[in-house]
Design an enzyme around this catalytic site. Structure first.
Site, PDB file in Angstrom:
ATOM      1  N   ASP A  84       0.855  -1.178  -0.241  1.00 17.71           N
ATOM      2  CA  ASP A  84       0.015   0.056   0.009  1.00 17.71           C
ATOM      3  C   ASP A  84       0.659   1.642  -0.027  1.00 17.71           C
ATOM      4  O   ASP A  84       0.715   2.315  -1.076  1.00 17.71           O
ATOM      5  CB  ASP A  84      -0.921  -0.196   1.044  1.00 17.71           C
ATOM      6  N   HIS A 132      -5.247  -3.303   5.205  1.00 20.86           N
ATOM      7  CA  HIS A 132      -4.679  -4.032   4.433  1.00 20.86           C
ATOM      8  C   HIS A 132      -6.026  -4.453   3.527  1.00 20.86           C
ATOM      9  O   HIS A 132      -5.849  -5.878   2.366  1.00 20.86           O
ATOM     10  CB  HIS A 132      -3.925  -5.025   4.014  1.00 20.86           C
TER      11      HIS A 132
HETATM   12  N1  LIG Z   1      -0.041  -8.028   1.607  1.00 23.77           N
HETATM   13  C1  LIG Z   1      -0.199  -8.401   0.486  1.00 23.77           C
HETATM   14  O1  LIG Z   1      -0.574  -6.883   0.498  1.00 23.77           O
HETATM   15  C2  LIG Z   1      -0.582  -9.359   0.005  1.00 23.77           C
HETATM   16  C3  LIG Z   1      -0.350  -8.937  -2.049  1.00 23.77           C
HETATM   17  C4  LIG Z   1      -0.220  -9.491  -3.227  1.00 23.77           C
HETATM   18  C5  LIG Z   1      -0.962 -10.892  -2.649  1.00 23.77           C
HETATM   19  N2  LIG Z   1      -0.982 -11.530  -1.197  1.00 23.77           N
HETATM   20  C6  LIG Z   1      -1.645 -12.839  -0.692  1.00 23.77           C
HETATM   21  O2  LIG Z   1      -1.247 -12.879  -0.924  1.00 23.77           O
HETATM   22  C7  LIG Z   1      -1.199 -15.069  -0.944  1.00 23.77           C
HETATM   23  C8  LIG Z   1      -0.546 -15.693  -2.166  1.00 23.77           C
HETATM   24  O3  LIG Z   1      -0.650 -14.857  -3.167  1.00 23.77           O
HETATM   25  P1  LIG Z   1      -0.307 -15.449  -4.606  1.00 23.77           P
HETATM   26  O4  LIG Z   1      -0.513 -14.950  -5.915  1.00 23.77           O
HETATM   27  O5  LIG Z   1       1.234 -15.484  -4.333  1.00 23.77           O
HETATM   28  O6  LIG Z   1      -0.788 -17.259  -4.422  1.00 23.77           O
HETATM   29  P2  LIG Z   1      -0.037 -18.021  -5.255  1.00 23.77           P
HETATM   30  O7  LIG Z   1      -1.650 -19.108  -5.776  1.00 23.77           O
HETATM   31  O8  LIG Z   1      -0.220 -18.390  -6.378  1.00 23.77           O
HETATM   32  O9  LIG Z   1       0.717 -18.776  -4.883  1.00 23.77           O
HETATM   33  C9  LIG Z   1       0.792 -19.398  -3.209  1.00 23.77           C
HETATM   34  C10 LIG Z   1       1.340 -20.441  -2.605  1.00 23.77           C
HETATM   35  O10 LIG Z   1       1.226 -21.080  -2.028  1.00 23.77           O
HETATM   36  C11 LIG Z   1       1.488 -22.352  -1.541  1.00 23.77           C
HETATM   37  N3  LIG Z   1       0.685 -23.503  -0.539  1.00 23.77           N
HETATM   38  C12 LIG Z   1      -0.686 -23.680  -0.407  1.00 23.77           C
HETATM   39  N4  LIG Z   1      -0.977 -24.294   0.672  1.00 23.77           N
HETATM   40  C13 LIG Z   1      -0.106 -23.959   1.857  1.00 23.77           C
HETATM   41  C14 LIG Z   1       0.765 -24.461   3.293  1.00 23.77           C
HETATM   42  N5  LIG Z   1       0.131 -24.524   3.731  1.00 23.77           N
HETATM   43  N6  LIG Z   1       2.691 -23.423   3.213  1.00 23.77           N
HETATM   44  C15 LIG Z   1       2.784 -23.735   2.049  1.00 23.77           C
HETATM   45  N7  LIG Z   1       1.991 -22.927   1.099  1.00 23.77           N
HETATM   46  C16 LIG Z   1       1.144 -23.411   0.928  1.00 23.77           C
HETATM   47  C17 LIG Z   1       0.552 -22.775  -2.754  1.00 23.77           C
HETATM   48  O11 LIG Z   1       1.754 -24.118  -2.927  1.00 23.77           O
HETATM   49  C18 LIG Z   1       1.289 -22.028  -4.047  1.00 23.77           C
HETATM   50  O12 LIG Z   1       2.529 -22.169  -3.728  1.00 23.77           O
HETATM   51  C19 LIG Z   1      -2.933 -14.534  -1.125  1.00 23.77           C
HETATM   52  O13 LIG Z   1      -3.597 -14.949  -0.349  1.00 23.77           O
HETATM   53  C20 LIG Z   1      -2.518 -13.383  -2.011  1.00 23.77           C
HETATM   54  O14 LIG Z   1      -3.980 -12.518  -1.703  1.00 23.77           O
HETATM   55  C21 LIG Z   1      -1.125 -10.175  -0.080  1.00 23.77           C
HETATM   56  O1  LIG Z   2      -5.895  -7.040  -3.859  1.00 25.11           O
HETATM   57  C1  LIG Z   2      -5.514  -7.761  -3.375  1.00 25.11           C
HETATM   58  O2  LIG Z   2      -5.934  -9.572  -3.260  1.00 25.11           O
HETATM   59  C2  LIG Z   2      -3.720  -8.652  -3.406  1.00 25.11           C
HETATM   60  C3  LIG Z   2      -3.195  -7.610  -2.615  1.00 25.11           C
HETATM   61  O3  LIG Z   2      -3.348  -7.554  -1.575  1.00 25.11           O
HETATM   62  C4  LIG Z   2      -2.839  -6.406  -2.902  1.00 25.11           C
HETATM   63  O4  LIG Z   2      -3.279  -5.340  -2.761  1.00 25.11           O
HETATM   64  O5  LIG Z   2      -2.850  -6.525  -4.042  1.00 25.11           O
END
Ligand SMILES: NC(=O)c1ccc[n+]([C@@H]2O[C@H](COP(=O)([O-])OP(=O)(O)OC[C@H]3O[C@@H](n4cnc5c(N)ncnc54)[C@H](O)[C@@H]3O)[C@@H](O)[C@H]2O)c1
Ligand SMILES: O=C(O)C[C@H](O)C(=O)O
Length: 358
Positions: A195, A222
């Site tokens: 953010d 967030h």
């Molecule tokens: N905080 C933030 O600003 C922010 C920003 C973007 C995404 N996210 C979040 O991050 C998360 C991941 O996003 P992504 O795009 O990498 O998803 P993705 O599906 O590409 O990758 C997620 C990974 O987690 C793994 N996984 C699932 N269960 C697991 C477990 N028990 N132990 C270990 N690994 C496990 C999966 O195998 C996969 O490789 C989502 O929840 C998304 O919403 C948060």
């Molecule tokens: O928007 C989402 O679901 C992923 C992440 O929290 C973001 O801010 O990009």
């Protein structure tokens, strides 16, 4: 003509390249495909970092960028699938960190043992039309399992929690750690850095500045209205028209949705998130090293408002989030935004707490 012994030496050298000493793979129910007695024993001074969810959309670029971080001496990559390929690939980078890969649920504890910092991007991402809260049912359980592992294997590690919905997953993590008797609020940090990264970029666009010169505090949480940019506190000091404030606030609050829609079903922000996660992790490591004045925004246990968790600027030090800064002076627009943010945050925090108490 080579003698037999020269030929054997050459083969040994080639074999050593095939099993390079900076890579080992530890798989559930199978033997190692790399070498155990790796360079980690004599690794350069630095921190041990684990990435949990390392094979995912965020996990892969995050792993690559952490392998490039000179503060990292040992990098553990864990996922429930696909870690061998990611680990082999990243281990070929000629940077200092020793890489070890772990795959499968029964390798979680091994991946976490001895870590100084654990970064968690594990869990499912949004698709168009979903809110972050729609991810709760799947991601709550994933975060709970991972945090139980952290409590068992590295209870003094700093945890950077990325998995959504952060407004609920951080309370879940706190409850798991409390139940295990390991909870130290200074060590649990919800990652809201994206953010701030977005706010710096969008504000710089409006002001015609280099984003590296801009610092926008983003407080609250967030998700949607809980993401509250404090445009009255932007550095360098500047002023905005009411239209600019509306446009910027809306774009910062909906930056995640902008990416989700553009990816059209292929996930959410991964590359900018990996960048933001590394920026935040690097700040945590500099704090651990004892650097003075390391300050970033994070969603932490807090007394800044009446809510138990809230994102504000925090000072990162040897023991994690050592100081939590107050909100500072808010204008009327921001005070109204704060009230909306608190209402939604209260529900999301309660949801996380109740999940673990069930
Ligand atoms: N905080 C933030 O600003 C922010 C920003 C973007 C995404 N996210 C979040 O991050 C998360 C991941 O996003 P992504 O795009 O990498 O998803 P993705 O599906 O590409 O990758 C997620 C990974 O987690 C793994 N996984 C699932 N269960 C697991 C477990 N028990 N132990 C270990 N690994 C496990 C999966 O195998 C996969 O490789 C989502 O929840 C998304 O919403 C948060
Ligand atoms: O928007 C989402 O679901 C992923 C992440 O929290 C973001 O801010 O990009």
């Amino acid at each position: 003509m080579h003698t037999t012994s020269e030929a054997n030496q050459r083969i040994a050298r080639i074999a050593a390249h095939l099993h390079p000493p900076n890579f080992q793979m530890i798989e559930g129910n199978s033997s190692n495909i790399g070498r155990m007695d790796c360079r980690a024993k004599g690794a350069a001074p630095g921190f041990k970092v684990a990435i949990i969810g390392a094979a995912g959309g965020i996990g892969q670029p995050l792993s690559m960028l952490m392998k490039m971080n000179p503060l990292v001496s040992v990098l553990h990559l864990y996922d429930v699938v696909n870690t061998p390929g990611v680990t082999a690939d990243i281990s070929h980078m000629d940077t200092g960190a020793v890489v070890r890969g772990f795959v499968g649920k029964d390798k979680l504890d091994e991946a976490l043992t001895g870590m100084d910092l654990v970064i968690v991007p594990a869990g499912v991402p949004r698709k168009p039309g979903m809110t972050r809260d729609d991810l709760f049912n799947i991601n709550a359980g994933i975060v709970k399992t991972i945090c139980e592992g952290i409590a068992r294997s590295c209870p003094r590690a700093i945890v950077n929690l990325i998995s959504n919905p952060v407004n609920s997953t951080v309370p879940i993590a706190a409850e798991v750690f409390k139940k295990a008797g390991t909870y130290d609020p200074k060590l649990l940090l919800g990652v809201t850095m994206l953010d701030v990264v977005r706010a710096n970029t969008f504000v710089a666009e409006v002001l015609g500045l280099d984003p590296r010169e801009v610092d926008v505090p983003v407080v609250g949480g967030h998700a949607g209205v809980t993401i509250l940019p404090l445009l009255s506190q932007v550095k360098p000091p500047c002023s905005f028209t009411p239209e600019e404030i509306n446009h910027l606030t809306d774009r910062i609050q909906n930056g995640g949705t902008e990416v989700v829609e553009a990816k059209a079903g292929a996930g959410s922000a991964t590359l900018s998130m990996a960048y933001a996660a590394v920026k935040f992790a690097d700040a945590c490591l500099r704090g651990l090293r004892g650097d003075a004045g390391v300050i970033e925004c994070s969603f932490v246990q807090s007394q800044v408002t009446e809510l138990p968790f809230f994102a504000t600027k925090v000072r990162l030090g040897r023991s994690g989030a050592e100081e939590i800064f107050p909100l500072g002076p808010l204008n009327e627009y921001e005070r109204a935004g704060l009230e909306k943010a608190k209402t939604e945050l209260a529900t999301s925090i309660d949801k996380g707490v109740s999940f673990t108490r069930k």
